[in-house]
Write a protein that holds these residues in place. Structure first.
Motif, short mmCIF file in Angstrom:
data_model
loop_
_atom_site.label_atom_id
_atom_site.label_comp_id
_atom_site.label_asym_id
_atom_site.label_seq_id
_atom_site.Cartn_x
_atom_site.Cartn_y
_atom_site.Cartn_z
N LEU A 1 41.87 42.84 29.67
CA LEU A 1 41.44 44.05 30.98
C LEU A 1 40.32 44.53 31.31
O LEU A 1 40.94 44.98 32.57
CB LEU A 1 42.44 44.91 29.76
CG LEU A 1 42.73 46.46 30.14
CD1 LEU A 1 43.93 46.55 30.74
CD2 LEU A 1 42.73 47.10 28.99
N SER A 2 39.41 44.16 30.56
CA SER A 2 38.31 44.55 31.62
C SER A 2 38.31 44.00 32.50
O SER A 2 37.65 44.47 33.89
CB SER A 2 37.13 44.27 30.49
OG SER A 2 37.04 42.88 29.83
N ILE A 3 38.35 42.54 32.78
CA ILE A 3 38.41 41.53 33.93
C ILE A 3 39.89 42.02 34.97
O ILE A 3 38.86 42.19 36.01
CB ILE A 3 38.95 40.35 33.91
CG1 ILE A 3 37.12 39.60 32.30
CG2 ILE A 3 38.80 39.51 35.09
CD1 ILE A 3 36.21 39.50 33.77
N LEU A 4 40.77 42.59 34.37
CA LEU A 4 41.88 43.22 35.80
C LEU A 4 41.12 44.55 36.22
O LEU A 4 40.98 44.91 37.40
CB LEU A 4 42.43 43.37 34.98
CG LEU A 4 43.77 41.95 35.25
CD1 LEU A 4 45.51 42.00 34.07
CD2 LEU A 4 44.73 41.80 36.27
N ALA A 5 40.55 45.26 35.38
CA ALA A 5 40.06 46.29 35.51
C ALA A 5 38.76 46.86 37.11
O ALA A 5 38.37 47.16 37.89
CB ALA A 5 39.19 47.64 34.55
N THR A 6 37.89 45.07 36.32
CA THR A 6 36.58 45.29 37.46
C THR A 6 37.03 44.26 38.61
O THR A 6 36.31 45.23 39.73
CB THR A 6 35.47 43.60 36.42
OG1 THR A 6 35.28 44.68 35.50
CG2 THR A 6 34.45 44.12 37.27
N ALA A 7 38.40 43.57 38.38
CA ALA A 7 38.63 43.57 40.03
C ALA A 7 39.63 44.21 40.78
O ALA A 7 39.45 44.93 41.67
CB ALA A 7 39.75 42.66 40.12
N ALA A 8 40.82 45.04 39.55
CA ALA A 8 41.36 45.94 40.90
C ALA A 8 40.31 48.07 40.93
O ALA A 8 41.12 48.22 42.08
CB ALA A 8 42.34 46.82 39.95
N VAL A 9 39.53 48.30 40.39
CA VAL A 9 39.45 49.16 40.75
C VAL A 9 38.99 49.38 41.90
O VAL A 9 39.02 50.39 42.21
CB VAL A 9 39.20 49.86 39.00
CG1 VAL A 9 38.02 51.52 39.65
CG2 VAL A 9 39.35 50.41 38.23
N PRO A 10 38.09 48.33 42.11
CA PRO A 10 36.88 49.03 44.03
C PRO A 10 38.28 48.58 44.53
O PRO A 10 37.55 49.30 45.64
CB PRO A 10 36.49 47.78 43.69
CG PRO A 10 36.03 47.30 42.34
CD PRO A 10 36.74 47.23 41.46
N GLY A 11 38.96 48.43 44.51
CA GLY A 11 39.97 48.53 45.61
C GLY A 11 41.28 49.73 46.08
O GLY A 11 41.12 50.28 47.10
N VAL A 12 40.80 50.58 44.97
CA VAL A 12 41.38 51.92 44.48
C VAL A 12 40.56 52.98 45.28
O VAL A 12 40.48 53.73 45.88
CB VAL A 12 42.34 52.08 43.20
CG1 VAL A 12 43.07 53.31 43.50
CG2 VAL A 12 42.93 50.98 42.79
N LEU A 13 39.10 52.67 44.38
CA LEU A 13 38.08 53.15 45.12
C LEU A 13 38.00 53.20 46.81
O LEU A 13 37.55 54.12 47.61
CB LEU A 13 37.53 53.04 44.85
CG LEU A 13 36.81 53.63 43.20
CD1 LEU A 13 35.86 53.13 42.24
CD2 LEU A 13 37.41 55.14 43.03
N LEU B 1 39.96 52.60 49.13
CA LEU B 1 41.36 53.28 49.86
C LEU B 1 40.96 54.97 49.64
O LEU B 1 41.82 55.62 51.01
CB LEU B 1 42.24 53.21 48.60
CG LEU B 1 43.95 51.86 48.45
CD1 LEU B 1 44.62 51.85 48.10
CD2 LEU B 1 43.81 51.00 50.47
N LEU B 2 39.89 55.39 48.63
CA LEU B 2 39.68 56.75 48.83
C LEU B 2 38.50 56.73 49.72
O LEU B 2 37.61 57.94 49.69
CB LEU B 2 39.01 57.58 47.39
CG LEU B 2 40.87 57.54 46.26
CD1 LEU B 2 40.54 57.67 45.29
CD2 LEU B 2 41.76 57.95 47.10
N GLY B 3 37.95 55.63 49.78
CA GLY B 3 36.51 55.78 50.93
C GLY B 3 34.68 55.20 50.45
O GLY B 3 34.16 55.45 50.76
N ALA B 4 35.29 54.64 49.39
CA ALA B 4 33.60 54.09 48.06
C ALA B 4 33.32 53.13 48.39
O ALA B 4 34.19 52.26 49.03
CB ALA B 4 33.97 54.26 46.85
N ASP B 5 32.44 52.79 48.44
CA ASP B 5 31.81 51.37 49.01
C ASP B 5 32.55 50.01 47.70
O ASP B 5 31.98 50.19 46.38
CB ASP B 5 30.07 51.60 49.13
CG ASP B 5 30.16 50.07 49.36
OD1 ASP B 5 30.09 49.52 50.30
OD2 ASP B 5 28.51 49.82 48.63
#
Length: 107
Positions: free
Chosen positions: A25-37, A39-43
């Protein structure tokens, strides 16, 4: 007494769920959340670095949560659903695999 209600089996399952499930769960969160961010315009790179640092805290909290819960079945289901959701967000926010090859072929 059934096998699942045996205390040693419950302890083994709880430890396996805490260690392996928390890691996944922690590895998936580390890999997935930057992609979602992204899309919202974050680095994306900056978000990934921060989430790598936060993954240690996330992993520790998941271990504490799994070990301290009374309802092991509900916790297992919740970890599975969270992991599936993060995996799907990772798959659907990733760029297409052939995007770079098609751009190179048009040159």
């Amino acid at each position: 007494m059934s096998l699942i209600s045996h205390p040693k089996v419950q302890l083994s399952y709880r430890l396996l769920l805490a260690i392996a499930g928390g890691f996944c769960l922690s590895i998936l969160a580390t890999a997935a959340v930057p992609g979602v961010l992204a899309l919202l315009g974050a680095d994306k790179a900056g978000a990934f670095v921060w989430l790598m640092l936060l993954s240690f805290l996330c992993y520790s909290l998941i271990i504490l949560w799994v070990i301290s819960t009374r309802r092991l079945g509900r916790t297992s289901l919740l970890l599975l659903l969270l992991s599936a959701g993060l995996y799907l967000s990772l798959v659907y926010t990733a760029p297409p695999a052939d995007a770079s090859t098609s751009a190179e072929q048009t040159r």
